[in-house]
Design an enzyme around this catalytic site. Structure first.
Site, short mmCIF file in Angstrom:
data_model
loop_
_atom_site.label_atom_id
_atom_site.label_comp_id
_atom_site.label_asym_id
_atom_site.label_seq_id
_atom_site.Cartn_x
_atom_site.Cartn_y
_atom_site.Cartn_z
N GLU A 18 12.17 47.80 76.09
CA GLU A 18 12.21 46.49 75.53
C GLU A 18 13.16 46.50 74.36
O GLU A 18 14.11 45.83 74.24
CB GLU A 18 11.05 45.82 75.08
CG GLU A 18 9.96 45.37 76.19
CD GLU A 18 10.49 44.61 77.26
OE1 GLU A 18 11.32 43.83 76.74
OE2 GLU A 18 9.97 44.66 78.38
N CYS A 72 18.84 57.52 81.73
CA CYS A 72 19.90 58.05 82.53
C CYS A 72 21.07 58.42 81.58
O CYS A 72 21.24 57.81 80.36
CB CYS A 72 20.17 57.35 83.74
SG CYS A 72 21.14 56.09 83.46
N CYS A 82 15.61 56.04 85.56
CA CYS A 82 16.04 55.51 84.08
C CYS A 82 14.76 54.84 83.81
O CYS A 82 13.99 53.77 84.43
CB CYS A 82 17.01 54.93 83.98
SG CYS A 82 17.65 54.37 82.33
N HIS A 142 19.05 46.04 82.85
CA HIS A 142 18.25 46.83 83.78
C HIS A 142 19.16 47.75 84.49
O HIS A 142 20.07 47.51 85.08
CB HIS A 142 17.56 45.92 84.87
CG HIS A 142 16.25 45.37 84.38
ND1 HIS A 142 16.20 43.93 84.57
CD2 HIS A 142 15.32 45.59 83.46
CE1 HIS A 142 14.89 43.50 83.78
NE2 HIS A 142 14.44 44.61 83.24
N CYS A 143 18.86 49.10 84.41
CA CYS A 143 19.40 49.98 85.09
C CYS A 143 19.33 49.94 86.80
O CYS A 143 18.30 50.08 87.19
CB CYS A 143 19.23 51.46 84.48
SG CYS A 143 20.27 52.81 85.08
N CYS A 198 23.00 55.15 80.57
CA CYS A 198 22.24 54.20 79.50
C CYS A 198 22.17 54.76 78.03
O CYS A 198 22.28 54.45 76.87
CB CYS A 198 20.86 53.72 79.91
SG CYS A 198 21.19 52.52 81.38
#
Length: 513
Positions: free
Chosen positions: A411, A445, A426, A420-421, A448
């Protein structure tokens, strides 16, 4: 019996005389009780603070030992003896089901990895038996598939524990299907009385389509991952080149095809987030150039975590002036609108606020005995938060803490502008249910991670050292308050972080080469 000298009398008068005072007090000492005698009569009165603390700890240990003795006396131990595949573990599983303790999603997910391991072991046994029994292949082309199965690496930690990851199993699934359809393997199976083979192998091999049903590995090409991480923009490429060489070494693991640190995302069912919530991907260049994402400043750089029961409007009122963001945590189950069943958390990217719920992380949440259900169902005024007063707080287990850390990280990542990956496994992956949430790793990851590093500015090695330090917190370095909490059993439980800790150590190995 201890005697106390009188206040008046000859000893007091003698003490008043100057020259003889020391001699008189020396004589008095002979009449006074010793420290050991007083300790016997008045235990605890003459102890130093250190001795008192040691005595308290000793009593706590004695209490724990007495409780353990009571528990062990009531414990019934059963020893099951039997040959391999005779049904020892099956007996225990059936006893659990008979007594009303069914397997939850997390437990079933753990069995999935065990089933994959058993299937691969069974196929390897059949391939080996076919060769030793001199049974010819039905299809000679299956020799390559047989060699592939026999070359399977059985030395990894997970395989040694009888578990195989989903993405690994899916790589071998086509070869397993082809082998099971081969007449030579079927003939070897018919002669299974001549070698040991797990009884359940045939059932699983007959249902291979179900094992791989709805499962999909999202595997991006090396070039796509490289572009997502580094970009083709000249300015951003220069920024990447300016990073420390050891940091680039770790981040480059993103597009290494055989990386053991960062793996592809595996979708287990149509109910997983990516399948049910199609979203555009966000690479580093899109993140860097996003005009709407929040950016920390010297005046707004603090992250506040506020335990509450209320929602985002409440957080907005409570947000301090120096806060980059404020995140609320609650044990109330959350859902944003009537059409949703629930959410683990929700964040406002523009307002710098987020909230997430512990509720479904409690192992008892789905049981009828769950203590956190709201007693009052009537609709309250928007400003009335009395429903949260004295709300239920569960025991903080290591699994609950791990799940909460993942969601809180997720969050806050949104508040920093991370979407969102969909690149690699991740913590920023979307999550549609608890089973999917548990599959996410604890950290980011490389793609990110570079986004967050760009937003905040930090050395990656220091980040991982801090994570490791948090998981390994040395008791000797704790202050008095934390030592008291540790003695009372309130020290944070980190047993469920074992796998995360091993992963952090591997990352540090790469960074410190």
């Amino acid at each position: 019996m201890c005697r106390r000298p009188r206040r008046g009398g000859r000893w007091a008068a003698a003490a008043a005389r100057g020259g003889r005072s020391l001699a008189v007090f020396a004589k008095m000492a002979d009449f006074l009780p010793s420290r050991s005698a007083l300790s016997g009569c008045f235990p605890g009165c003459l102890l130093t603070s250190t001795e008192a603390e040691q005595q308290r700890k000793s009593k706590e240990i004695d209490k724990c030992l007495n409780r353990e003795k009571t528990y062990v006396k009531r414990l019934v131990k059963i020893l099951l003896l039997g040959a391999g595949e005779s049904g020892k573990s099956t007996f225990l599983k059936q006893m659990r089901i008979i007594h009303g303790q069914d397997w939850d999603r997390t437990a079933r997910e753990e069995f999935r990895a065990t089933i994959y391991s058993n299937v691969i072991k069974g196929v390897r046994v059949l391939v080996d038996a076919r060769e030793k029994l001199h049974i010819p292949w039905g299809n000679p082309d299956n020799q390559n598939n047989g060699d592939k199965m026999m070359a399977f690496d059985t030395r990894s930690t997970m395989v040694a524990q009888g578990m195989v990851e989903t993405q690994v199993f899916l790589q071998y699934l086509p070869a397993i299907k082809s082998l099971w359809a081969d007449n030579g393997i079927q003939h070897a199976y018919d002669r299974r009385r001549e070698f040991q083979l797990g009884e359940s192998v045939k059932y699983f091999l007959d249902n291979l389509d179900k094992l791989g049903e709805s499962m999909k590995v999202i595997k991006h090409s090396e070039q796509i991952l490289k572009t997502a991480l580094i970009s083709k923009n000249t300015q951003l490429v220069k920024l990447y080149e300016n990073l420390e060489s050891r940091e680039k070494c770790l981040l480059n693991e993103a597009f290494q095809p055989d990386s053991v640190l960062f793996r592809p995302i595996t979708l287990h069912s149509e109910s997983d987030w990516i399948s049910s919530h199609p979203e555009p991907t966000q690479d580093f260049e899109q993140f860097y150039n996003d005009p709407y994402r929040s950016r920390p400043t010297s005046q707004k750089s603090a992250i506040y975590v506020q335990p509450i029961g209320d929602l985002l409007k409440y957080l907005k009122k409570k947000k301090p002036e120096d806060a980059f963001c404020i995140v609320g945590i609650t044990m109330i189950d959350l859902y944003p609108r009537e059409s949703w069943n629930f959410v683990f958390g929700q964040a406002s990217l523009t307002e710098g606020m987020g909230i997430f719920s512990f509720a479904r992380y409690d192992s008892d949440f789905y049981s009828a005995s769950y203590k956190g259900r709201l007693k009052r169902v009537k609709k309250l005024p928007s400003a009335d938060y009395s429903v949260f007063d004295g709300y239920y707080t569960p025991v903080i287990s290591s699994l609950l803490l791990l799940r909460s850390c993942k969601t809180l990280t997720h969050e806050i990542g949104h508040i920093f502008g991370l979407h969102h990956c969909q690149w690699l496994q991740c913590v920023m992956q979307g999550s549609n249910h608890l089973e999917e949430s548990d599959r996410r790793p604890l950290d980011l990851c490389p793609i990110c991670l570079r986004k967050l590093q760009s937003a905040i500015g930090f050395h990656i090695v220091e980040r991982y050292q801090a994570l490791l330090g948090w998981m390994d917190e040395d008791r000797s370095g704790m202050d008095a308050e934390l030592r008291n909490e540790a003695t009372m059993g309130l020290l944070k439980p980190v047993e469920a972080f074992k796998e995360c800790r091993e992963w952090v150590l591997k990352c540090l190995d790469v960074l410190q080469k």
